[in-house]
Design an enzyme around this catalytic site. Structure first.
Site, PDB file in Angstrom:
ATOM      1  N   SER A   7       7.789   3.233  -5.806  1.00  0.00           N
ATOM      2  CA  SER A   7       7.693   2.296  -4.684  1.00  0.00           C
ATOM      3  C   SER A   7       9.062   1.701  -4.414  1.00  0.00           C
ATOM      4  O   SER A   7       9.616   1.004  -5.280  1.00  0.00           O
ATOM      5  CB  SER A   7       6.711   1.176  -5.019  1.00  0.00           C
ATOM      6  OG  SER A   7       6.965   0.084  -4.145  1.00  0.00           O
ATOM      7  N   HIS A  32       6.706   5.952  -2.126  1.00  0.00           N
ATOM      8  CA  HIS A  32       5.669   4.988  -1.766  1.00  0.00           C
ATOM      9  C   HIS A  32       6.316   3.833  -1.013  1.00  0.00           C
ATOM     10  O   HIS A  32       7.257   3.200  -1.506  1.00  0.00           O
ATOM     11  CB  HIS A  32       4.989   4.503  -3.051  1.00  0.00           C
ATOM     12  CG  HIS A  32       3.826   3.594  -2.850  1.00  0.00           C
ATOM     13  ND1 HIS A  32       2.551   4.044  -2.580  1.00  0.00           N
ATOM     14  CD2 HIS A  32       3.730   2.237  -2.906  1.00  0.00           C
ATOM     15  CE1 HIS A  32       1.722   3.013  -2.485  1.00  0.00           C
ATOM     16  NE2 HIS A  32       2.414   1.904  -2.671  1.00  0.00           N
ATOM     17  N   ASP A  34       5.710   0.238   0.726  1.00  0.00           N
ATOM     18  CA  ASP A  34       4.804  -0.914   0.771  1.00  0.00           C
ATOM     19  C   ASP A  34       5.103  -1.752   2.002  1.00  0.00           C
ATOM     20  O   ASP A  34       6.126  -2.435   2.069  1.00  0.00           O
ATOM     21  CB  ASP A  34       4.992  -1.761  -0.494  1.00  0.00           C
ATOM     22  CG  ASP A  34       4.367  -1.093  -1.703  1.00  0.00           C
ATOM     23  OD1 ASP A  34       3.179  -0.748  -1.640  1.00  0.00           O
ATOM     24  OD2 ASP A  34       5.077  -0.906  -2.713  1.00  0.00           O
ATOM     25  N   MET A  36       4.180  -4.873   4.217  1.00  0.00           N
ATOM     26  CA  MET A  36       3.485  -6.163   4.086  1.00  0.00           C
ATOM     27  C   MET A  36       3.803  -7.056   5.280  1.00  0.00           C
ATOM     28  O   MET A  36       4.956  -7.111   5.715  1.00  0.00           O
ATOM     29  CB  MET A  36       3.937  -6.856   2.797  1.00  0.00           C
ATOM     30  CG  MET A  36       3.734  -5.999   1.554  1.00  0.00           C
ATOM     31  SD  MET A  36       4.149  -6.936   0.074  1.00  0.00           S
ATOM     32  CE  MET A  36       4.068  -5.632  -1.163  1.00  0.00           C
ATOM     33  N   HIS A  65       1.719   2.661   2.411  1.00  0.00           N
ATOM     34  CA  HIS A  65       0.657   1.739   1.979  1.00  0.00           C
ATOM     35  C   HIS A  65       0.707   0.513   2.881  1.00  0.00           C
ATOM     36  O   HIS A  65       1.596  -0.331   2.738  1.00  0.00           O
ATOM     37  CB  HIS A  65       0.912   1.393   0.504  1.00  0.00           C
ATOM     38  CG  HIS A  65      -0.054   0.435  -0.086  1.00  0.00           C
ATOM     39  ND1 HIS A  65       0.138  -0.147  -1.328  1.00  0.00           N
ATOM     40  CD2 HIS A  65      -1.242  -0.052   0.365  1.00  0.00           C
ATOM     41  CE1 HIS A  65      -0.882  -0.947  -1.606  1.00  0.00           C
ATOM     42  NE2 HIS A  65      -1.725  -0.918  -0.589  1.00  0.00           N
ATOM     43  N   MET A  67      -0.302  -2.890   3.885  1.00  0.00           N
ATOM     44  CA  MET A  67      -0.947  -4.149   3.484  1.00  0.00           C
ATOM     45  C   MET A  67      -0.794  -5.098   4.663  1.00  0.00           C
ATOM     46  O   MET A  67      -0.074  -6.107   4.608  1.00  0.00           O
ATOM     47  CB  MET A  67      -0.279  -4.695   2.216  1.00  0.00           C
ATOM     48  CG  MET A  67      -0.696  -3.925   0.974  1.00  0.00           C
ATOM     49  SD  MET A  67       0.459  -4.153  -0.388  1.00  0.00           S
ATOM     50  CE  MET A  67       1.668  -2.914   0.036  1.00  0.00           C
ATOM     51  N   MET A 136      -6.121  -0.457  -6.391  1.00  0.00           N
ATOM     52  CA  MET A 136      -5.120  -1.466  -6.737  1.00  0.00           C
ATOM     53  C   MET A 136      -5.402  -1.985  -8.148  1.00  0.00           C
ATOM     54  O   MET A 136      -6.529  -2.393  -8.448  1.00  0.00           O
ATOM     55  CB  MET A 136      -5.161  -2.651  -5.763  1.00  0.00           C
ATOM     56  CG  MET A 136      -4.662  -2.369  -4.359  1.00  0.00           C
ATOM     57  SD  MET A 136      -2.976  -1.743  -4.218  1.00  0.00           S
ATOM     58  CE  MET A 136      -2.006  -3.011  -5.033  1.00  0.00           C
ATOM     59  N   ASP A 175      -2.094   1.867  -8.218  1.00  0.00           N
ATOM     60  CA  ASP A 175      -0.888   1.143  -7.813  1.00  0.00           C
ATOM     61  C   ASP A 175      -0.895  -0.255  -8.430  1.00  0.00           C
ATOM     62  O   ASP A 175      -1.807  -1.043  -8.159  1.00  0.00           O
ATOM     63  CB  ASP A 175      -0.891   1.058  -6.276  1.00  0.00           C
ATOM     64  CG  ASP A 175       0.345   0.394  -5.700  1.00  0.00           C
ATOM     65  OD1 ASP A 175       1.278   0.079  -6.458  1.00  0.00           O
ATOM     66  OD2 ASP A 175       0.376   0.197  -4.471  1.00  0.00           O
TER      67      ASP A 175
HETATM   68  C1  DX5 Z   1       2.056  -4.195  -4.758  1.00  0.00           C
HETATM   69  C2  DX5 Z   1       2.530  -2.861  -4.261  1.00  0.00           C
HETATM   70  C3  DX5 Z   1       2.990  -1.929  -5.310  1.00  0.00           C
HETATM   71  C4  DX5 Z   1       4.171  -2.403  -6.125  1.00  0.00           C
HETATM   72  C5  DX5 Z   1       4.079  -1.735  -7.465  1.00  0.00           C
HETATM   73  O1  DX5 Z   1       1.442  -4.868  -3.732  1.00  0.00           O
HETATM   74  O2  DX5 Z   1       1.500  -2.209  -3.524  1.00  0.00           O
HETATM   75  O3  DX5 Z   1       3.245  -0.634  -4.767  1.00  0.00           O
HETATM   76  O4  DX5 Z   1       5.391  -2.108  -5.528  1.00  0.00           O
HETATM   77  O5  DX5 Z   1       5.044  -2.284  -8.302  1.00  0.00           O
HETATM   78  P1  DX5 Z   1       4.897  -2.265  -9.889  1.00  0.00           P
HETATM   79  O6  DX5 Z   1       4.820  -0.809 -10.311  1.00  0.00           O
HETATM   80  O7  DX5 Z   1       6.129  -2.954 -10.353  1.00  0.00           O
HETATM   81  O8  DX5 Z   1       3.631  -3.002 -10.225  1.00  0.00           O
HETATM   82 ZN    ZN Z   2       1.756  -0.076  -2.938  1.00  0.00          ZN
END
Ligand code: DX5
Ligand code: ZN
Length: 217
Positions: A7, A32, A34, A36, A65, A67, A136, A175
């Protein structure tokens, strides 16, 4: 094969090209991303332009991903930017079935993510519309959080219910808090895609980190 999806939330964004090259060299096969929005989750990250940068800079699978609330407003933008997989959150979709069909209509892979406290009964009605499920194992929003072990029960339930029904290339992704201690608990249960933020990017030898996550010594 177990897909490894670093990620880039944990990457050095000042050197994104070098980080993408390092992901490729490590043997990981997904990137990956993320996304947000500061509403669905407390944090804000980046939008389609970073996906576009990654598409131009890397030939690895771009695993996006989302969010974000109302993901339907942005799905097309992310696919046009180069996303191969679009993952929406069950909790953010009023019309989940419609969103999954919409993602597939562009030729992208459709995925749904479930938060730690979300059950999986709804999958009875959308399992055939999915290419991937994301469990998750932390509450979404930040990297570096501790793995929540109740996800293991949920994966058992998923396997009981749908294990015989899945196509061979179906992706079961986890994840959050994935590291050398937790990866084996997941891959033993048939999880075939591990997202890794902190563990991967902080490891002094990223190739080794990927080998360890895949179950090698
Ligand atoms: C959290 C993200 C993850 C995060 C994972 O909301 O969706 O993808 O980056 O990070 P680690 O592996 O450090 O938990
Ligand atoms: Zn993620």
């Amino acid at each position: 094969m177990i897909h490894i999806a670093p990620s880039i939330l944990s990457a050095d964004m000042n050197n994104l090209q070098a980080e993408l090259d390092s992901i490729k060299e490590s043997g990981a096969d997904f990137i990956h991303l993320d996304i947000m929005d500061g509403h669905f989750v407390p944090n804000i990250t980046f939008g389609p332009f970073i996906v576009d940068f990654c598409r131009k800079a890397s030939d690895l699978t771009l695993d996006v991903h989302l969010m974000i609330e109302n993901p339907e407003r942005y799905i097309e933008d992310f696919i046009k930017a180069g996303a191969d997989i679009i993952c929406v959150h069950k909790e953010a979709c009023t019309h989940l079935h419609r969103q999954l069909q919409y993602i597939r209509s562009f030729g992208a892979k459709a995925a749904v993510a479930v938060n730690p406290a979300t059950g999986i009964d709804f999958l009875d009605y959308v399992i055939d519309d999915l290419d991937m499920i994301l469990f998750m194992s932390v509450n979404p929003g930040f990297s570096g959080q501790k793995f929540i072990p109740s996800v293991l029960k949920k994966i058992d339930l998923f396997n009981e219910r749908y294990g015989d029904h899945l196509k061979n290339d179906f992706i079961i992704q986890v994840d959050g808090g994935v590291n050398d201690k937790t990866c084996g608990l997941l891959t033993d249960k048939g999880v075939n895609c591990l997202v890794s933020g902190n563990y991967f990017f902080k490891h002094p030898d990223r190739k080794k980190a990927v080998q360890i996550l895949r179950g090698g010594a």
